[in-house]
Design an enzyme around this catalytic site. Structure first.
Site, PDB file in Angstrom:
ATOM      1  N   GLY A 159       0.794  -1.223   0.000  1.00 50.27           N
ATOM      2  CA  GLY A 159       0.000   0.000   0.000  1.00 50.27           C
ATOM      3  C   GLY A 159       0.820   1.264   0.000  1.00 50.27           C
ATOM      4  CB  SER A 210       8.232   1.822   6.501  1.00 53.31           C
ATOM      5  OG  SER A 210       8.097   0.780   7.435  1.00 53.31           O
ATOM      6  CB  THR A 212       6.642  -0.560  11.766  1.00 51.03           C
ATOM      7  OG1 THR A 212       7.139  -1.189  10.567  1.00 51.03           O
ATOM      8  CG2 THR A 212       5.203  -1.000  12.005  1.00 51.03           C
ATOM      9  CG  PHE A 213      11.348   3.985   9.603  1.00 45.38           C
ATOM     10  CD1 PHE A 213      10.676   4.733   8.647  1.00 45.38           C
ATOM     11  CD2 PHE A 213      12.739   4.079   9.641  1.00 45.38           C
ATOM     12  CE1 PHE A 213      11.361   5.553   7.758  1.00 45.38           C
ATOM     13  CE2 PHE A 213      13.432   4.896   8.760  1.00 45.38           C
ATOM     14  CZ  PHE A 213      12.735   5.635   7.822  1.00 45.38           C
ATOM     15  CB  THR A 214      10.492  -2.512  11.471  1.00 47.52           C
ATOM     16  OG1 THR A 214       9.074  -2.713  11.467  1.00 47.52           O
ATOM     17  CG2 THR A 214      10.889  -1.679  12.688  1.00 47.52           C
ATOM     18  CB  THR A 215       8.507  -2.588   5.922  1.00 46.51           C
ATOM     19  OG1 THR A 215       7.385  -2.085   6.648  1.00 46.51           O
ATOM     20  CG2 THR A 215       8.036  -3.550   4.847  1.00 46.51           C
ATOM     21  CD  GLN A 354      -2.053  -3.532  -1.383  1.00 47.51           C
ATOM     22  OE1 GLN A 354      -2.036  -2.451  -1.954  1.00 47.51           O
ATOM     23  NE2 GLN A 354      -1.416  -3.743  -0.257  1.00 47.51           N
ATOM     24  CD  GLU A 358      -2.703  -6.855   1.462  1.00 47.52           C
ATOM     25  OE1 GLU A 358      -1.596  -7.358   1.164  1.00 47.52           O
ATOM     26  OE2 GLU A 358      -2.838  -5.650   1.772  1.00 47.52           O
ATOM     27  CG  HIS A 389      -4.421  -6.448 -30.564  1.00 44.88           C
ATOM     28  ND1 HIS A 389      -4.601  -6.775 -31.892  1.00 44.88           N
ATOM     29  CD2 HIS A 389      -5.025  -5.242 -30.387  1.00 44.88           C
ATOM     30  CE1 HIS A 389      -5.270  -5.800 -32.495  1.00 44.88           C
ATOM     31  NE2 HIS A 389      -5.538  -4.860 -31.599  1.00 44.88           N
ATOM     32  CE  LYS A 519       5.177  -9.568   6.595  1.00 46.35           C
ATOM     33  NZ  LYS A 519       4.867  -8.132   6.778  1.00 46.35           N
TER      34      LYS A 519
END
EC number: 5.3.1.9
Length: 558
Positions: A159, A210, A212-215, A354, A358, A389, A519
């Site tokens: 996202g 991000s 969480t700033f942890t992705t 998505q 999702e 086509h 993950k």
């Protein structure tokens, strides 16, 4: 909530379907009702142009549509809609409200979460975005060497990438005075390497998106970008002039070297796939200007009001949702094609892959039991006329029924050659839905072959291949022009369609636990890729794959 298949309205539809399915012939339905278009279409009049939803080429009658509306009412769609707009925590597995509608609430009517109005915070972040966009676009914001920003690179995934990417592509005609935008999402090093190779660090601005700033993918790409940047800038303090964050984790943002003043917040009631309306849309606002970003929000707000206040029988998102339910749960359709006849919408289907898959790709109901019916469809598509086509053959003459949404603007952004290109595009758009509806009968194919002067041998050989059964369902969505306002309205229309289907299926459309397992396993496998020792801790297939990769890497390193 009782199981969908036990719902009396659902059973009523099932009975009708089994008794009348063979009567649903679109040619005959149109011949029997010369006013069918007016009976099965919806005209949405906004201050920024019109949106026409023509759903007359669907395998429905007025009786079917009424039964579908009754089904929606019996499943609590209206009450669920109010719970969402009122800030109740309808995402119960994560104990969160679902309030993307608050991000574009242009009326500023208070919306409460845990008794607190969220609108002051929403407006504060919007004002901060507005000020920042003005500084960057005017050239006031300078990089470490005194140069203005020419390129904005959004680093995010899911996202934090798909929405801004789709919208900046869709609104390219409105970007003349803005910086170029680039999007890096994939952990594959090719993505960031190719992007950085084209850039000048002195005039580049990186947006790290991000919550969480942890992705893992995002932070790995961000660290690579920072490393590349410092090879030129040398001074770590220069990072603050070239990196901003879309996050809620102030500590991690500061550790990275980003000034917290350049951190734009959003909230846990903003789901990733519904976040382009938030600070995640900063790349959009920088590219097309904040005024146009506000128009995007206004268009979505217009659709929110339509969705919230219009009776279900005349409600565009609801009608789209119900038609989808009809095909998925009664006809057994498994896919839905989104076919925009506008090159600027070339990422529209990917975005809603998505948005839809999702959200509604779930087999567990809100009560924790397994569904006994189908849920979200596979969503796919490409712009017209390219798709004609490529895969339209299967839609026309394949063995699968594929409901399609066709979208097109009346006015093009590029009326080149006196509008010739767009006239041809419009003709193809109109022809495809007519062809899918009518098909070509054996008699029509026979006359065509006779007119072509085919020999008796060729005649018999070709005739079966020239027949089109038709009766393929489509929606036509025609709008005045692809403006920021209209795009916002279209996106919101599909968002609410997805919500309505989730309510009817009794699933939580706002979590995404299916993303987690892979993950978790990747974290276990990553260290196992080091060294040369064979791995035996998995099933034989996964062990074999890991060991093949290790053997190949070792062989190439010698």
């Amino acid at each position: 909530m009782a199981a969908l298949t036990q719902n009396p309205q659902f059973k009523k539809l099932q009975t009708w379907y089994h008794e009348h399915r063979s009567d649903l012939n679109l040619r005959r339905l149109f011949e029997g009702d010369k006013d069918r278009f007016n009976h099965f279409s919806l005209n949405l009049n906004t201050n920024h142009g019109r949106i026409l939803l023509d759903y007359s080429k669907n395998l429905v009658t007025e009786a079917v549509m009424q039964m579908l509306v009754d089904l929606a009412k019996s499943r609590g769609v209206e009450a669920a809609r109010e719970r969402m707009f009122n800030g109740e925590k309808i995402n119960f597995t994560e104990d969160r409200a679902v309030l993307h509608v608050a991000l574009r609430n242009r009326s500023n009517t208070p919306i409460l979460v845990d008794g607190k109005d969220v609108m002051p915070e929403v407006n504060r972040v919007l004002e901060k975005m507005k000020s920042f966009c003005k500084r960057v676009r005017s050239g006031e914001w300078k990089g470490y060497s005194g140069k203005s920003i020419t390129d904005v690179i959004n680093i995010g995934i899911g996202g934090s990438d798909l929405g801004p990417l789709m919208v900046t592509e869709a609104l390219k005609p409105y970007s003349a005075e803005g910086p170029r935008v680039w999007f890096v999402s994939n952990i594959d090093g090719t993505h960031i390497a190719k992007t950085l190779a084209t850039l000048n660090p002195e005039s580049s601005l990186f947006i790290i998106a991000s919550k969480t700033f942890t992705t893992q993918e995002t932070i790995t790409n961000a660290e690579t970008a920072k490393e590349w940047f410092l090879q030129s800038a040398k001074d770590p303090s220069a990072v603050a002039k070239h990196f901003v964050a879309l996050s809620t984790n102030t500590t991690k943002v500061k550790e990275f070297g980003i000034d917290p003043q350049n951190m734009f917040e959003f909230w846990d009631w903003v789901g990733g796939r519904y976040s382009l309306w938030s600070a995640i849309g900063l790349s959009i606002a920088l590219h097309v200007g904040f005024d146009n970003f506000e128009q995007l929000l206004s268009g979505a707000h217009w659709m929110d009001q339509h969705f919230r206040t219009t009776p279900l029988e005349k409600n565009a998102p609801v009608l789209l949702a119900l038609l989808g339910i009809w095909y998925i749960n009664f006809f057994g359709c498994e896919t839905h094609a989104m076919l925009p006849y506008d090159q600027y919408l070339h990422r529209f289907a990917a975005y809603f892959q998505q948005g839809d898959m999702e959200s509604n790709g779930k087999y567990i109901t809100k009560s924790g039991t397994r569904v006994d019916h189908q849920t979200g469809p596979i969503v796919w598509g490409e712009p017209g006329t390219n798709g004609q086509h490529a895969f339209y053959q299967l839609i026309h003459q394949g063995t699968k029924m594929i409901p399609c949404d066709f979208l097109i603007p009346v006015q093009t952004q590029h009326p080149i050659r006196k509008g010739l290109h767009h006239k041809i595009l419009l003709a193809n758009f109109l022809a495809q839905t007519e062809a899918l509806m009518k098909g070509k009968s054996t008699e029509e194919a026979r006359k065509e072959l006779q007119a072509a002067g085919k020999s008796p041998e060729d005649f018999e050989k070709l005739l079966p291949h020239k027949v089109f059964e038709g009766n393929r369902p489509t929606n036509s969505i025609v709008f005045t022009k692809l403006t920021p306002f209209i795009l916002g309205a279209l996106i919101a229309m599909y968002e609410h369609k997805i919500f309505v289907q989730g309510v009817i299926w009794d699933i939580n459309s706002f979590d995404q636990w299916g993303v987690e397992l892979g993950k978790q396993l990747a974290k276990k496998i990553e260290p196992e890729l080091d060294g040369s020792s064979p791995v035996t801790s998995h099933d034989s297939s996964t062990n074999g794959l890991i060991n093949f990769i290790k053997q190949e890497r070792e062989a190439r390193s010698q």
